[in-house]
Design an enzyme around this catalytic site. Structure first.
Site, PDB file in Angstrom:
ATOM      1  N   HIS A 269       0.870  -1.186   0.000  1.00 35.17           N
ATOM      2  CA  HIS A 269       0.000   0.000   0.000  1.00 35.17           C
ATOM      3  C   HIS A 269       0.906   1.235   0.000  1.00 35.17           C
ATOM      4  CE1 HIS A 269      -3.427   2.447   0.556  1.00 35.17           C
ATOM      5  NE2 HIS A 269      -3.734   2.209   1.821  1.00 35.17           N
ATOM      6  N   HIS A 308      -2.773  -2.489  -9.719  1.00 36.13           N
ATOM      7  CA  HIS A 308      -3.663  -1.870  -8.751  1.00 36.13           C
ATOM      8  C   HIS A 308      -4.918  -2.708  -8.644  1.00 36.13           C
ATOM      9  CE1 HIS A 308      -5.997   1.213  -6.688  1.00 36.13           C
ATOM     10  NE2 HIS A 308      -4.845   1.779  -6.424  1.00 36.13           N
ATOM     11  N   ASP A 364       2.428   5.282  -7.095  1.00 38.82           N
ATOM     12  CA  ASP A 364       3.705   5.160  -6.392  1.00 38.82           C
ATOM     13  C   ASP A 364       4.906   5.022  -7.312  1.00 38.82           C
ATOM     14  OD1 ASP A 364       2.879   5.387  -3.771  1.00 38.82           O
ATOM     15  OD2 ASP A 364       2.111   3.347  -3.774  1.00 38.82           O
TER      16      ASP A 364
HETATM   17  N1  ACO Z   1       4.292  -7.199 -10.838  1.00 33.22           N
HETATM   18  C1  ACO Z   1       4.161  -8.397 -11.424  1.00 33.22           C
HETATM   19  N2  ACO Z   1       3.017  -9.098 -11.443  1.00 33.22           N
HETATM   20  C2  ACO Z   1       1.966  -8.526 -10.842  1.00 33.22           C
HETATM   21  C3  ACO Z   1       2.016  -7.287 -10.215  1.00 33.22           C
HETATM   22  C4  ACO Z   1       3.253  -6.603 -10.229  1.00 33.22           C
HETATM   23  N3  ACO Z   1       3.386  -5.410  -9.663  1.00 33.22           N
HETATM   24  N4  ACO Z   1       0.815  -6.982  -9.700  1.00 33.22           N
HETATM   25  C5  ACO Z   1       0.015  -8.016  -9.988  1.00 33.22           C
HETATM   26  N5  ACO Z   1       0.712  -8.941 -10.697  1.00 33.22           N
HETATM   27  C6  ACO Z   1       0.170 -10.181 -11.253  1.00 33.22           C
HETATM   28  C7  ACO Z   1      -0.052 -11.236 -10.201  1.00 33.22           C
HETATM   29  O1  ACO Z   1       1.065 -12.057 -10.038  1.00 33.22           O
HETATM   30  C8  ACO Z   1      -1.239 -11.963 -10.766  1.00 33.22           C
HETATM   31  O2  ACO Z   1      -0.774 -12.795 -11.804  1.00 33.22           O
HETATM   32  P1  ACO Z   1      -1.381 -14.282 -12.002  1.00 33.22           P
HETATM   33  O3  ACO Z   1      -2.818 -14.060 -12.374  1.00 33.22           O
HETATM   34  O4  ACO Z   1      -0.554 -14.892 -13.050  1.00 33.22           O
HETATM   35  O5  ACO Z   1      -1.253 -14.942 -10.658  1.00 33.22           O
HETATM   36  C9  ACO Z   1      -2.066 -10.875 -11.419  1.00 33.22           C
HETATM   37  O6  ACO Z   1      -1.107  -9.871 -11.793  1.00 33.22           O
HETATM   38  C10 ACO Z   1      -3.135 -10.286 -10.523  1.00 33.22           C
HETATM   39  O7  ACO Z   1      -2.499  -9.861  -9.320  1.00 33.22           O
HETATM   40  P2  ACO Z   1      -3.209  -9.788  -7.915  1.00 33.22           P
HETATM   41  O8  ACO Z   1      -2.165  -9.912  -6.854  1.00 33.22           O
HETATM   42  O9  ACO Z   1      -4.359 -10.744  -7.889  1.00 33.22           O
HETATM   43  O10 ACO Z   1      -3.801  -8.342  -7.937  1.00 33.22           O
HETATM   44  P3  ACO Z   1      -4.339  -7.558  -6.687  1.00 33.22           P
HETATM   45  O11 ACO Z   1      -5.439  -6.718  -7.173  1.00 33.22           O
HETATM   46  O12 ACO Z   1      -4.623  -8.481  -5.548  1.00 33.22           O
HETATM   47  O13 ACO Z   1      -3.073  -6.693  -6.240  1.00 33.22           O
HETATM   48  C11 ACO Z   1      -1.567  -4.956  -5.936  1.00 33.22           C
HETATM   49  C12 ACO Z   1      -2.969  -5.353  -6.414  1.00 33.22           C
HETATM   50  C13 ACO Z   1      -1.377  -5.393  -4.466  1.00 33.22           C
HETATM   51  C14 ACO Z   1      -1.442  -3.430  -5.968  1.00 33.22           C
HETATM   52  C15 ACO Z   1      -0.511  -5.610  -6.845  1.00 33.22           C
HETATM   53  O14 ACO Z   1      -0.688  -5.216  -8.191  1.00 33.22           O
HETATM   54  C16 ACO Z   1       0.904  -5.340  -6.379  1.00 33.22           C
HETATM   55  O15 ACO Z   1       1.426  -6.065  -5.516  1.00 33.22           O
HETATM   56  N6  ACO Z   1       1.590  -4.308  -6.972  1.00 33.22           N
HETATM   57  C17 ACO Z   1       2.910  -3.961  -6.549  1.00 33.22           C
HETATM   58  C18 ACO Z   1       2.839  -3.156  -5.274  1.00 33.22           C
HETATM   59  C19 ACO Z   1       2.342  -1.762  -5.501  1.00 33.22           C
HETATM   60  O16 ACO Z   1       2.786  -1.052  -6.408  1.00 33.22           O
HETATM   61  N7  ACO Z   1       1.412  -1.310  -4.634  1.00 33.22           N
HETATM   62  C20 ACO Z   1       0.869   0.044  -4.662  1.00 33.22           C
HETATM   63  C21 ACO Z   1      -0.579   0.029  -4.970  1.00 33.22           C
HETATM   64  S1  ACO Z   1      -1.149   1.671  -5.143  1.00 33.22           S
HETATM   65  C22 ACO Z   1      -1.343   2.220  -3.572  1.00 33.22           C
HETATM   66  O17 ACO Z   1      -1.491   1.516  -2.625  1.00 33.22           O
HETATM   67  C23 ACO Z   1      -1.324   3.643  -3.384  1.00 33.22           C
END
Ligand code: ACO
Length: 429
Positions: A269, A308, A364
């Site tokens: 987050h 996201h 971010d």
């Molecule tokens: N890099 C690589 N792969 C990713 C990423 C990423 N940043 N984000 C999601 N994926 C992939 C997952 O591995 C998953 O792949 P799969 O279907 O093959 O298993 C798919 O995309 C869906 O991902 P989820 O984890 O189900 O997506 P969710 O909606 O739960 O997660 C999150 C959202 C936590 C923001 C995620 O994208 C992440 O971890 N991003 C990196 C951290 C980040 O930048 N957070 C800031 C968010 S903005 C904020 O809080 C202000």
């Protein structure tokens, strides 16, 4: 039979049920009537991490994640970021309308004259080790505010809610700056009521002890204000959900805000921009990007600052931040991390893995690069997020407190453990 309804057939019993649909949702409690027999508790919905559950009605922030739209009280974020200030945005989020000139000047006055924190807070911040994470200091110190403002407990009194709102929005930058200076071994600088909200924050961070008439560069002052506007609210994100959930048991808002800060602290987050910087640092050179992307695609880590829960398109805030980054670099010099970030973004946006998963840069991805160019250590990044998000947290908390549909937040569970076991004395295990 009403059209806006769902007909459900329970194949266990053959019975049919009508469940009303309103606002594109069905009420989970309407499924409770679906039972196999009288002893059955009734059907529940299972939604770990709330991926498809609305927990409240809210009129504060609208997001269309597929189209990349973000609006505060109906105003597009692009217009708010261009024309407004953080304090005016906070007013808009809290009260639903842009203020008149008189309302705005009263509001700014009320916030400005609550920026001081109790003198004991200094001792409190001093009590932390010099190498403490400033976000840990913020979480602890915001919680401690509840010990000073006992009237904060009167959450059902509108006048008290208003006063705590001023206090929270006003004091967050002061505590953040105290924490920052503590980590640097510098004496604290008191708020300067002659300065704007962002300029006062710059002053509390960077003013020299004997410096008179400190004024930050207007580009810097505006960049901080824009970053604050962009971070002010984002509907039911993890920390806002924490604010509402904790606030639902009716503690004072300082305690609930401490919980929200704690939720924001996590790397998924508000800690994400800290992780972006660590990632860029780890990549080190443009030539290492393809190998890094390969490892992300193999599941050996995430591309931080990408993806996201809600946006399945370019985060509109990321676009504005990217522009702000260039303005800041013109002032303070280009951050070498920017070239790695730009190339990383370019490669990821062309890659099938990221395209098919709709992974785009989020807020971010660039904010950390700006903060680093401004001289902030990465530990300060989530703190810089928490300051403006306080407006959103408090707006959401006030909406929750006055919403007659809300009760103490208390989800159900699917119990998957053992039942009815006989206790075994330790000597027999
Ligand atoms: N890099 C690589 N792969 C990713 C990423 C990423 N940043 N984000 C999601 N994926 C992939 C997952 O591995 C998953 O792949 P799969 O279907 O093959 O298993 C798919 O995309 C869906 O991902 P989820 O984890 O189900 O997506 P969710 O909606 O739960 O997660 C999150 C959202 C936590 C923001 C995620 O994208 C992440 O971890 N991003 C990196 C951290 C980040 O930048 N957070 C800031 C968010 S903005 C904020 O809080 C202000």
């Amino acid at each position: 039979m009403p059209n806006d309804s769902l007909t459900v057939t329970d194949n266990r019993t053959g019975k049919q049920y009508e469940v009303p649909i309103s606002d594109g949702t069905v009420r989970a409690i309407d499924f409770r009537q679906i039972r196999v027999d009288d002893d059955d508790f009734g059907l529940m919905t299972y939604d770990p991490a709330f991926t498809n559950t609305a927990s409240c009605r809210s009129a504060i922030t609208f997001i269309d994640g597929d189209k990349g739209i973000l609006e505060y009280r109906g105003y597009p974020i692009e217009q708010v970021a261009e024309h407004s200030t953080y304090l005016e945005t906070a007013y808009l989020l809290l009260f639903g309308e842009l203020p008149t000139a008189t309302q705005l000047s009263e509001w700014v006055h009320n916030i400005t004259y609550h920026t001081m924190v109790h003198e004991n807070t200094k001792k409190f911040v001093d009590g932390f080790n010099y190498d403490s994470h400033p976000m840990g200091m913020l979480v602890g110190t915001v919680a401690a505010l509840s010990t000073y403002y006992k009237d904060g407990k009167d959450v059902d009194d509108p006048a008290s809610r208003e006063l705590q709102t001023w206090r929270l929005i006003a004091k967050m930058p002061t505590i953040a700056a105290y924490a920052y200076r503590r980590t640097r071994g510098l004496p604290i600088i008191y708020p300067d009521n002659d300065l704007s909200f962002p300029a006062n924050f710059c002053s509390m961070l960077w003013r020299q002890v004997a410096e008179k008439d400190y004024k930050p560069d207007p580009v810097l002052e505006r960049a901080i204000d824009v970053l604050f506007i962009l971070h002010a609210d984002h509907e039911q994100n993890c920390s806002t959900n924490a604010m509402r959930a904790v606030g639902s048991s009716r503690p004072d808002p300082f305690s609930a805000t401490a919980a929200a800060c704690a939720a924001l602290y996590g790397p998924l987050h508000g800690g994400a921009n800290e992780e972006v910087l660590r990632m860029l640092d780890h990549i080190g050179d443009i030539k290492n990007i393809p190998d890094f992307i390969k490892r992300v695609k193999a599941g050996e880590g995430r591309l931080m600052g990408f993806g996201h829960r809600v946006y399945k398109n370019y985060d509109p805030r990321a676009k504005i931040i990217k522009r702000t980054a260039y303005e800041v670099f013109d002032l303070v010099g280009r951050n070498p991390m920017l070239d790695i970030a730009l190339e990383l973004e370019k490669i990821a946006l062309e890659d099938e893995y990221f395209i098919s998963r709709k992974l785009y840069p989020n807020v971010d991805f660039y904010s950390g690069i700006i903060y680093q160019a401004l001289g902030f250590p990465v530990e300060m990044f989530p703190v810089l997020f928490a300051i403006p998000r306080t407006a959103g947290w408090v707006a959401q908390w006030r909406e929750m407190i006055t919403d007659s549909e809300q009760k103490i937040a208390r989800p159900r569970q699917i119990y998957s453990g053992n039942r009815g076991r006989e206790y075994v004395p330790v000597s027999e295990r």
